[in-house]
Each structure stands twice: as C-alpha cells, then as structure tokens.
Design a protein around this motif. Structure first.
Motif, mmCIF file in Angstrom:
data_model
loop_
_atom_site.group_PDB
_atom_site.id
_atom_site.type_symbol
_atom_site.label_atom_id
_atom_site.label_comp_id
_atom_site.label_asym_id
_atom_site.label_seq_id
_atom_site.Cartn_x
_atom_site.Cartn_y
_atom_site.Cartn_z
ATOM 1 N N GLY A 1 64.926 -17.163 -77.344
ATOM 2 C CA GLY A 1 64.782 -18.566 -76.981
ATOM 3 C C GLY A 1 65.345 -19.513 -78.023
ATOM 4 N N VAL A 2 65.783 -18.975 -79.158
ATOM 5 C CA VAL A 2 66.367 -19.833 -80.203
ATOM 6 C C VAL A 2 67.654 -19.213 -80.736
ATOM 7 C CG1 VAL A 2 64.273 -20.982 -81.032
ATOM 8 C CG2 VAL A 2 64.865 -18.706 -81.900
ATOM 9 N N TYR A 3 68.567 -20.088 -81.203
ATOM 10 C CA TYR A 3 69.797 -19.599 -81.830
ATOM 11 C C TYR A 3 69.508 -19.108 -83.246
ATOM 12 C CZ TYR A 3 72.620 -21.695 -78.124
ATOM 13 O OH TYR A 3 73.198 -22.005 -76.920
ATOM 14 N N TRP A 4 68.579 -19.812 -83.903
ATOM 15 C CA TRP A 4 68.404 -19.529 -85.333
ATOM 16 C C TRP A 4 66.936 -19.683 -85.717
ATOM 17 C CZ3 TRP A 4 71.234 -17.398 -89.014
ATOM 18 C CH2 TRP A 4 70.799 -17.529 -90.336
ATOM 19 N N VAL A 5 66.444 -18.778 -86.548
ATOM 20 C CA VAL A 5 65.146 -18.966 -87.210
ATOM 21 C C VAL A 5 65.331 -18.612 -88.688
ATOM 22 C CG1 VAL A 5 63.471 -18.649 -85.360
ATOM 23 C CG2 VAL A 5 64.506 -16.647 -86.429
ATOM 24 N N TRP A 6 64.532 -19.246 -89.522
ATOM 25 C CA TRP A 6 64.644 -18.960 -90.959
ATOM 26 C C TRP A 6 63.766 -17.771 -91.295
ATOM 27 C CZ3 TRP A 6 68.469 -20.893 -93.667
ATOM 28 C CH2 TRP A 6 69.077 -22.076 -93.215
ATOM 29 N N ASP A 7 64.085 -16.627 -90.712
ATOM 30 C CA ASP A 7 63.288 -15.446 -91.049
ATOM 31 C C ASP A 7 64.070 -14.567 -92.026
ATOM 32 O OD1 ASP A 7 64.934 -13.681 -89.714
ATOM 33 O OD2 ASP A 7 63.322 -12.749 -88.590
ATOM 34 N N ALA A 8 63.432 -13.507 -92.502
ATOM 35 C CA ALA A 8 63.961 -12.759 -93.640
ATOM 36 C C ALA A 8 65.336 -12.156 -93.352
ATOM 37 C CB ALA A 8 62.978 -11.674 -94.055
ATOM 38 N N ARG A 9 65.485 -11.496 -92.179
ATOM 39 C CA ARG A 9 66.745 -10.826 -91.885
ATOM 40 C C ARG A 9 67.882 -11.831 -91.750
ATOM 41 N NH1 ARG A 9 68.630 -6.079 -89.433
ATOM 42 N NH2 ARG A 9 67.570 -4.971 -91.078
ATOM 43 N N LEU A 10 67.626 -12.893 -91.007
ATOM 44 C CA LEU A 10 68.696 -13.861 -90.767
ATOM 45 C C LEU A 10 69.069 -14.613 -92.041
ATOM 46 C CD1 LEU A 10 67.409 -13.276 -87.909
ATOM 47 C CD2 LEU A 10 68.258 -15.516 -87.240
ATOM 48 N N THR A 11 68.053 -14.988 -92.804
ATOM 49 C CA THR A 11 68.313 -15.761 -94.029
ATOM 50 C C THR A 11 69.055 -14.910 -95.059
ATOM 51 O OG1 THR A 11 66.284 -16.969 -93.586
ATOM 52 C CG2 THR A 11 67.256 -17.239 -95.762
ATOM 53 N N SER A 12 68.637 -13.634 -95.218
ATOM 54 C CA SER A 12 69.310 -12.787 -96.205
ATOM 55 C C SER A 12 70.752 -12.507 -95.792
ATOM 56 C CB SER A 12 68.535 -11.490 -96.429
ATOM 57 O OG SER A 12 68.314 -10.817 -95.217
ATOM 58 N N MET A 13 70.994 -12.458 -94.493
ATOM 59 C CA MET A 13 72.371 -12.268 -94.009
ATOM 60 C C MET A 13 73.206 -13.519 -94.281
ATOM 61 S SD MET A 13 73.678 -9.540 -92.693
ATOM 62 C CE MET A 13 75.290 -9.119 -92.043
ATOM 63 N N LEU A 14 72.597 -14.684 -94.135
ATOM 64 C CA LEU A 14 73.302 -15.938 -94.436
ATOM 65 C C LEU A 14 73.648 -15.993 -95.925
ATOM 66 C CD1 LEU A 14 74.269 -18.660 -93.217
ATOM 67 C CD2 LEU A 14 72.066 -19.626 -93.882
ATOM 68 N N ILE A 15 72.715 -15.510 -96.764
ATOM 69 C CA ILE A 15 72.982 -15.468 -98.211
ATOM 70 C C ILE A 15 74.176 -14.553 -98.498
ATOM 71 C CG2 ILE A 15 72.035 -14.697 -100.439
ATOM 72 C CD1 ILE A 15 69.290 -15.723 -99.421
ATOM 73 N N LEU A 16 74.277 -13.442 -97.745
ATOM 74 C CA LEU A 16 75.426 -12.539 -97.914
ATOM 75 C C LEU A 16 76.740 -13.277 -97.656
ATOM 76 C CD1 LEU A 16 76.151 -9.479 -98.450
ATOM 77 C CD2 LEU A 16 76.368 -9.274 -95.987
ATOM 78 N N LEU A 17 76.747 -14.094 -96.601
ATOM 79 C CA LEU A 17 77.954 -14.876 -96.298
ATOM 80 C C LEU A 17 78.273 -15.824 -97.447
ATOM 81 C CD1 LEU A 17 80.188 -15.712 -94.288
ATOM 82 C CD2 LEU A 17 78.590 -17.369 -93.336
ATOM 83 N N PHE A 18 77.222 -16.477 -97.988
ATOM 84 C CA PHE A 18 77.440 -17.408 -99.102
ATOM 85 C C PHE A 18 77.918 -16.670 -100.353
ATOM 86 C CE2 PHE A 18 74.189 -20.577 -97.189
ATOM 87 C CZ PHE A 18 75.179 -21.060 -96.346
ATOM 88 N N LEU A 19 77.460 -15.433 -100.547
ATOM 89 C CA LEU A 19 77.925 -14.648 -101.696
ATOM 90 C C LEU A 19 79.423 -14.360 -101.585
ATOM 91 C CD1 LEU A 19 74.956 -12.165 -102.196
ATOM 92 C CD2 LEU A 19 75.813 -13.762 -103.908
ATOM 93 N N TYR A 20 79.845 -13.973 -100.372
ATOM 94 C CA TYR A 20 81.269 -13.752 -100.142
ATOM 95 C C TYR A 20 82.060 -15.038 -100.409
ATOM 96 C CZ TYR A 20 81.134 -9.161 -97.766
ATOM 97 O OH TYR A 20 81.029 -7.837 -97.460
ATOM 98 N N LEU A 21 81.582 -16.144 -99.830
ATOM 99 C CA LEU A 21 82.313 -17.405 -99.974
ATOM 100 C C LEU A 21 82.318 -17.852 -101.436
ATOM 101 C CD1 LEU A 21 81.106 -19.335 -96.785
ATOM 102 C CD2 LEU A 21 83.194 -18.003 -97.098
ATOM 103 N N GLY A 22 81.199 -17.639 -102.128
ATOM 104 C CA GLY A 22 81.119 -17.981 -103.543
ATOM 105 C C GLY A 22 82.086 -17.155 -104.372
ATOM 106 N N TYR A 23 82.159 -15.858 -104.043
ATOM 107 C CA TYR A 23 83.096 -14.966 -104.733
ATOM 108 C C TYR A 23 84.530 -15.460 -104.564
ATOM 109 C CZ TYR A 23 85.851 -10.770 -105.701
ATOM 110 O OH TYR A 23 86.778 -9.890 -106.188
ATOM 111 N N MET A 24 84.892 -15.795 -103.326
ATOM 112 C CA MET A 24 86.258 -16.247 -103.049
ATOM 113 C C MET A 24 86.546 -17.594 -103.707
ATOM 114 S SD MET A 24 86.127 -15.004 -99.129
ATOM 115 C CE MET A 24 87.433 -15.977 -98.429
ATOM 116 N N ALA A 25 85.556 -18.493 -103.665
ATOM 117 C CA ALA A 25 85.744 -19.820 -104.258
ATOM 118 C C ALA A 25 85.901 -19.715 -105.769
ATOM 119 C CB ALA A 25 84.563 -20.724 -103.909
ATOM 120 N N LEU A 26 85.090 -18.865 -106.397
ATOM 121 C CA LEU A 26 85.153 -18.689 -107.850
ATOM 122 C C LEU A 26 86.502 -18.103 -108.255
ATOM 123 C CD1 LEU A 26 83.496 -19.020 -110.424
ATOM 124 C CD2 LEU A 26 82.611 -16.713 -110.100
ATOM 125 N N HIS A 27 86.958 -17.115 -107.462
ATOM 126 C CA HIS A 27 88.247 -16.497 -107.736
ATOM 127 C C HIS A 27 89.365 -17.539 -107.670
ATOM 128 C CE1 HIS A 27 90.656 -12.994 -108.395
ATOM 129 N NE2 HIS A 27 89.676 -12.183 -108.104
#
Lengths: 250, 56
Positions: A123-149
């Motif tokens: 019934g929802v696109y997004w919830v701030w639960d553990a699995r979804l939030t940790s996966m979002l952090i993974l995306l930010f880690l990738y983007l952070g890695y690329m931005a830093l590089h």
C-alpha cells in the motif's frame, strides 16, 4: 634481472588486461542476451500469476537479482579498492572505479522496483524500515565513492581516499542482509537460503536463478568494458596503445 | 496480447519496473561506448599528428 622483470610486468599488465577483456566481452554479452531472453520469456509469459499477488509479483525477477548484484558488487568494489590501496596494483584501482557505476545502477533498480512492488502489496511506495533504509545507504555509498573519486584531481590521492570510503562502507552490506532478521520490518525474510529449500514454486525459482545469472553476465560485461576504457584513458600515450592501433587490434 | 500488457491490472507497476530498467541499461551501455569512441578519436588524432611531425 628482477628489477627489469617488475618493470616489464608493470608495463604489460594493463595491456594484457586490455586484450583479454576485449576477447571476453563478446562472450559475456552473448550470454547476457541469451539469459535475459530466456528469463524474461519464462518470467513474464510462462510462469503463472501468484495466488496472492497476481501478476505484480513478476517484479521479483528483476528486484531480487539487482538487489543481490548491488550488494555483491559493493563487496567486490571494496576488495579491489583494498588491494589497490595496500599493494598499489593499478588494475585493482581501475576495477574498483569501473564497478561503482554499475553497482549504483543495480542498487537503484532494486530500490525502484521495490517501490513499485511495495505500492500494490504493502500500500506504500516507501517506508523508513531497516531493509529499505540500509539499501538506500548502499546507493549513497556508491554515489559518495564516485563523487569523491571525481572531486580529487590527483589520480593516486583520489584512488586512496575513495578506497578508504569503500572499505568503511562494507559494514553496511551485512546490515542489509540481516536487517530483516534483526529488526521488525515490512520487508519479508529470505525465500532463498543456502540451508533450506526455497519457499517458492519451481518454475518461479528456476526463472529467478536465470535472471540472477543474466544480471551477473551483464555486470561482468559492462564492468570489463568500462575498465577497458579506463585503461585506455590512463595509457593513451603508451607504446602498446599505438601498436594496437597500427595493427587494428583495438 | 492486451491481457498480457494489462498484467492483471498491475501494468503500471510491472512495466514501470521493467521499462525503467531496460532504459537505464541502454543509457549505461551507450555511455560506455561513447566514452570509448571519443577516446579512440583522440588517440587516432594524436597518432596522425605524430606521424606528420616525423615526416617533417
């Protein structure tokens, strides 16, 4: 003798990679096309609808493979980054850098398809639960890695700094994996584990595994292609590049 | 065919997932290919310049 040997090794390692990857890429590309064709046909046409979720469950065939790929590629990127940082192996640095965009893309696919699957089932696109939030952090880690590089001009310093970021971020991967056990979450637990039989129909399981393999083959092909371009960019003035250009072996 | 495309009424979610993925994979492949092509162009130009300098 040994000194000459080392220099010879350094000179040819990227050239060897360049040739080998050039020969391998068409095979991985062909496997990608064949596996995607089979997986998409089985997943969208042959496999029956789920008795509870109807046809919406068909998102699983891209959601699970891309989520696994996103996590696995991160670990691989961190391992290459660590090898590059510790042993100063140029090819390892190049591989780490080449993996990041594909890993980010896979993680984004997992989040995107997850949102579109969450809406009809939860019934929802997004919830701030553990699995979804940790996966979002993974995306930010990738983007952070690329931005830093990209932010540091000096290639060696860029490589070192982003390698440290990649290695620290690895801690997030087991958090993603175990998040569905450690916290109460809307996301379901694992249907496929090493120890137990999968809790899904055979046709669905087989199709899913074909799509997992397809995601693997695609990732290998595109990462090798990107690493090859990266090698060419770094070595564009080297003699071996000229030789290949003259022989038409590009 | 219409039944297949309708995906039991879930078509926006199913096709929204599959088409976005297909589109972005295409973008990724084109981007790698474009980078390679422009780099090869640069290398070829430099080789030509070098060859001309050697002639002179």
């Amino acid at each position: 003798m040994s000194e000459r040997g080392i220099q010879w090794f350094r000179f040819t390692a990227p050239a060897n990679f360049y040739d080998l990857a050039g020969r391998l890429i068409p095979w991985f590309a062909a496997l990608t096309i064949a596996l995607f064709a089979a997986g998409l046909y089985l997943g969208l046409v042959v496999a029956p609808p789920d008795y509870q979720q109807g046809d919406s469950y068909r998102i699983i065939y891209i959601h699970v493979p891309t989520a696994w790929m996103g996590m696995f590629l991160y670990v691989l990127m961190a391992v290459y980054a660590a090898i590059g940082l510790i042993w100063r192996i140029k090819m390892a640095e190049i591989m780490a850098k080449a993996i990041a965009p594909t890993g980010a893309l896979m993680t984004f696919f997992a989040l995107w398809t997850g949102a579109l699957w969450g809406r009809p089932t939860w019934g929802v696109y997004w919830v701030w639960d553990a699995r979804l939030t940790s996966m979002l952090i993974l995306l930010f880690l990738y983007l952070g890695y690329m931005a830093l590089h990209a932010a540091i001009d000096d290639r060696q310093r860029a490589s070192n700094a982003s390698a440290v970021l990649a290695m620290v971020g690895v801690v997030n991967v087991p958090i993603i994996y175990f998040s569905v056990q450690w916290w109460n979450t809307l996301h379901q637990g694992a249907s496929i584990t090493v120890t137990d039989a999968p809790t899904m129909a055979t046709i669905m399981f087989v199709t899913l595994m074909i799509m997992v393999l397809a995601a693997w083959m695609y990732s290998i092909a595109v990462v090798l292609a990107r690493a090859r371009v990266e090698v060419l960019e770094r070595e564009r003035n080297a003699r071996w590049v000229q030789e290949r250009l003259e022989d038409g072996r590009t | 065919m219409m039944e297949f495309l309708a995906m039991g009424g879930y078509w926006p979610y199913v096709w929204g997932s599959y088409l976005v993925m297909a589109g972005l994979i295409a973008v990724e492949m084109v981007q790698v290919r474009y980078r390679r092509r422009s780099l090869m162009g640069w290398i070829r130009r430099m080789a030509r310049i070098r060859a001309q300098e050697e002639k002179q």
